[in-house]
Design a protein around this motif. Structure first.
Motif, mmCIF file in Angstrom:
data_model
loop_
_atom_site.group_PDB
_atom_site.id
_atom_site.type_symbol
_atom_site.label_atom_id
_atom_site.label_comp_id
_atom_site.label_asym_id
_atom_site.label_seq_id
_atom_site.Cartn_x
_atom_site.Cartn_y
_atom_site.Cartn_z
ATOM 1 N N PRO A 30 0.789 -1.324 -0.005
ATOM 2 C CA PRO A 30 0.015 0.008 -0.137
ATOM 3 C C PRO A 30 0.851 1.292 0.226
ATOM 4 O O PRO A 30 1.955 1.306 0.355
ATOM 5 N N GLY A 31 0.159 2.539 -0.184
ATOM 6 C CA GLY A 31 1.017 3.586 -0.278
ATOM 7 C C GLY A 31 1.318 3.900 0.944
ATOM 8 O O GLY A 31 0.752 3.504 1.873
ATOM 9 N N ALA A 32 2.274 4.732 1.070
ATOM 10 C CA ALA A 32 2.854 5.230 2.481
ATOM 11 C C ALA A 32 1.877 5.898 3.284
ATOM 12 O O ALA A 32 1.816 5.885 4.588
ATOM 13 N N LEU A 33 1.057 6.878 2.647
ATOM 14 C CA LEU A 33 0.049 7.693 3.530
ATOM 15 C C LEU A 33 -1.348 7.031 3.345
ATOM 16 O O LEU A 33 -1.977 6.607 2.466
ATOM 17 N N ARG A 34 -1.595 6.679 4.697
ATOM 18 C CA ARG A 34 -3.044 5.802 4.912
ATOM 19 C C ARG A 34 -3.441 6.245 6.096
ATOM 20 O O ARG A 34 -3.035 7.277 7.071
ATOM 21 N N LEU A 35 -5.085 6.246 6.047
ATOM 22 C CA LEU A 35 -5.932 6.838 6.996
ATOM 23 C C LEU A 35 -6.473 5.513 7.663
ATOM 24 O O LEU A 35 -5.911 5.216 8.839
ATOM 25 N N ASP A 36 -7.503 5.080 7.445
ATOM 26 C CA ASP A 36 -8.201 3.849 8.344
ATOM 27 C C ASP A 36 -8.118 2.586 7.732
ATOM 28 O O ASP A 36 -8.951 1.785 8.074
ATOM 29 N N ASP B 51 -5.304 -0.529 5.788
ATOM 30 C CA ASP B 51 -4.042 -0.822 5.228
ATOM 31 C C ASP B 51 -3.789 -1.265 4.027
ATOM 32 O O ASP B 51 -2.700 -2.184 3.494
ATOM 33 N N ILE B 52 -5.017 -1.598 3.242
ATOM 34 C CA ILE B 52 -4.865 -2.197 1.883
ATOM 35 C C ILE B 52 -4.681 -0.896 0.633
ATOM 36 O O ILE B 52 -3.841 -1.181 -0.310
ATOM 37 N N TYR B 53 -5.257 0.422 0.964
ATOM 38 C CA TYR B 53 -4.987 1.326 -0.035
ATOM 39 C C TYR B 53 -4.397 2.524 0.746
ATOM 40 O O TYR B 53 -4.479 2.682 1.744
ATOM 41 N N GLY B 54 -3.631 3.034 0.126
ATOM 42 C CA GLY B 54 -2.786 4.245 0.663
ATOM 43 C C GLY B 54 -3.444 5.516 -0.011
ATOM 44 O O GLY B 54 -4.232 5.466 -0.914
ATOM 45 N N LEU B 55 -2.899 6.847 0.399
ATOM 46 C CA LEU B 55 -3.377 7.863 -0.446
ATOM 47 C C LEU B 55 -2.478 8.416 -1.258
ATOM 48 O O LEU B 55 -1.057 8.370 -1.098
ATOM 49 N N PRO B 56 -2.507 8.696 -2.666
ATOM 50 C CA PRO B 56 -1.766 9.087 -3.566
ATOM 51 C C PRO B 56 -1.032 10.236 -3.120
ATOM 52 O O PRO B 56 -1.617 11.185 -2.719
ATOM 53 N N VAL B 57 0.343 10.488 -3.095
ATOM 54 C CA VAL B 57 1.185 11.333 -2.514
ATOM 55 C C VAL B 57 0.842 12.651 -3.416
ATOM 56 O O VAL B 57 1.110 13.723 -2.773
ATOM 57 N N LEU B 58 0.521 12.669 -4.468
ATOM 58 C CA LEU B 58 0.376 13.808 -5.291
ATOM 59 C C LEU B 58 -1.080 14.487 -5.170
ATOM 60 O O LEU B 58 -1.418 15.528 -5.514
ATOM 61 N N GLU B 59 -1.992 13.714 -4.510
ATOM 62 C CA GLU B 59 -3.430 14.233 -4.390
ATOM 63 C C GLU B 59 -3.487 15.615 -3.551
ATOM 64 O O GLU B 59 -4.195 16.367 -4.200
ATOM 65 N N ALA B 60 -2.680 15.543 -2.431
ATOM 66 C CA ALA B 60 -2.758 16.800 -1.728
ATOM 67 C C ALA B 60 -2.205 17.962 -2.385
ATOM 68 O O ALA B 60 -2.706 19.051 -2.035
ATOM 69 N N VAL B 61 -1.481 17.822 -3.274
ATOM 70 C CA VAL B 61 -0.747 18.920 -3.934
ATOM 71 C C VAL B 61 -1.000 19.222 -5.260
ATOM 72 O O VAL B 61 -0.453 19.879 -6.003
ATOM 73 N N TYR B 62 -2.088 18.512 -5.753
ATOM 74 C CA TYR B 62 -2.311 18.292 -7.225
ATOM 75 C C TYR B 62 -2.825 19.730 -7.914
ATOM 76 O O TYR B 62 -2.145 20.369 -8.699
#
Length: 221
Positions: free
Chosen positions: A170-176, A178-189
């Motif tokens: 999974p991506g390094a950024l996760r919320l609730d 551990d299967i899917y992370g948050l794309p690192v570019l999403e917050a800065v897109y």
């Protein structure tokens, strides 16, 4: 990078990564730092004595270039929500069947990292009494060259791959979960889009306003 900011998909992140150096730096920075100095495995405290287990592991690392695949999967996972590493095993040619235990490290033939664009989750475990509950149990490895264009969706045909043959990253950024992370570019897109508009706008203004001009002056008399 002209997608609507309210409906950003993996294709948008991939397009930004391929075309924008700043997007590449954001995605790559932590994986490159993490794997710049690969870890070493020690079975005991005797530095001068290589145990059979250490020897087998070191041989496997060198033969399969394991850390390169881990670094690649790390980058792909950060680009989207997850990535996978598929494991090829000797005398087990059908990826859709559950993997059987191997006898030696030589039975592990190959590794291959894939992004979520190429490897999608087909099914999840539904039995709450099993460790596979709400975990991927089957993947689909898509065929048809999806990397030719980031615009089109991967075709629904492909090869089923059992989860026992897959390392899920999974991506390094996760919320609730551990299967899917948050794309690192999403917050800065949106900021990336704004920066590109400034850069492109400056170049366009120069092109429009930087054309050669002729000035005519009339001398007195």
């Amino acid at each position: 990078m002209g997608a609507n900011s309210y409906s950003i998909a993996f294709a948008d992140f991939k397009r930004a990564y391929l075309r924008y150096d700043l997007a590449q730096a954001i995605v790559n920075i932590y994986p490159e730092a993490t794997w710049s100095q690969p870890p070493t495995l020690k079975e005991d405290d005797q530095a001068d004595n290589e145990t059979p287990f250490e020897s087998s592991w070191n041989g496997l690392v060198e033969r399969l270039n394991i850390f390169r695949h881990l670094a690649q999967a790390d980058i792909l996972a950060n680009l989207g929500s997850y990535a996978v590493i598929v494991i090829g095993l000797r005398n087990q040619p059908f990826l859709g069947t559950e993997a059987s235990p191997v006898r030696t490290p030589e039975d592990v033939l190959w590794l291959q990292a894939y992004s979520q664009e190429v490897m999608t989750i087909e099914t999840f475990g539904t039995d709450a009494s099993l460790p596979t509950y709400r975990r991927p149990t089957m993947y689909r490895l898509h065929t048809g060259g999806v990397t030719e264009s980031v615009e089109r969706e991967p075709p629904r045909m492909g090869t089923l791959v059992h989860a026992s043959r897959v390392i899920h990253v999974p991506g390094a950024l996760r919320l609730d979960e551990d299967i899917y992370g948050l794309p690192v570019l999403e917050a800065v897109y949106n900021q990336l889009v704004s920066l590109l508009q400034v850069v492109w706008g400056g170049a366009w203004m120069f092109w429009k306003g930087g054309q050669p001009r002729v000035a005519l002056e009339v001398q007195e008399g």
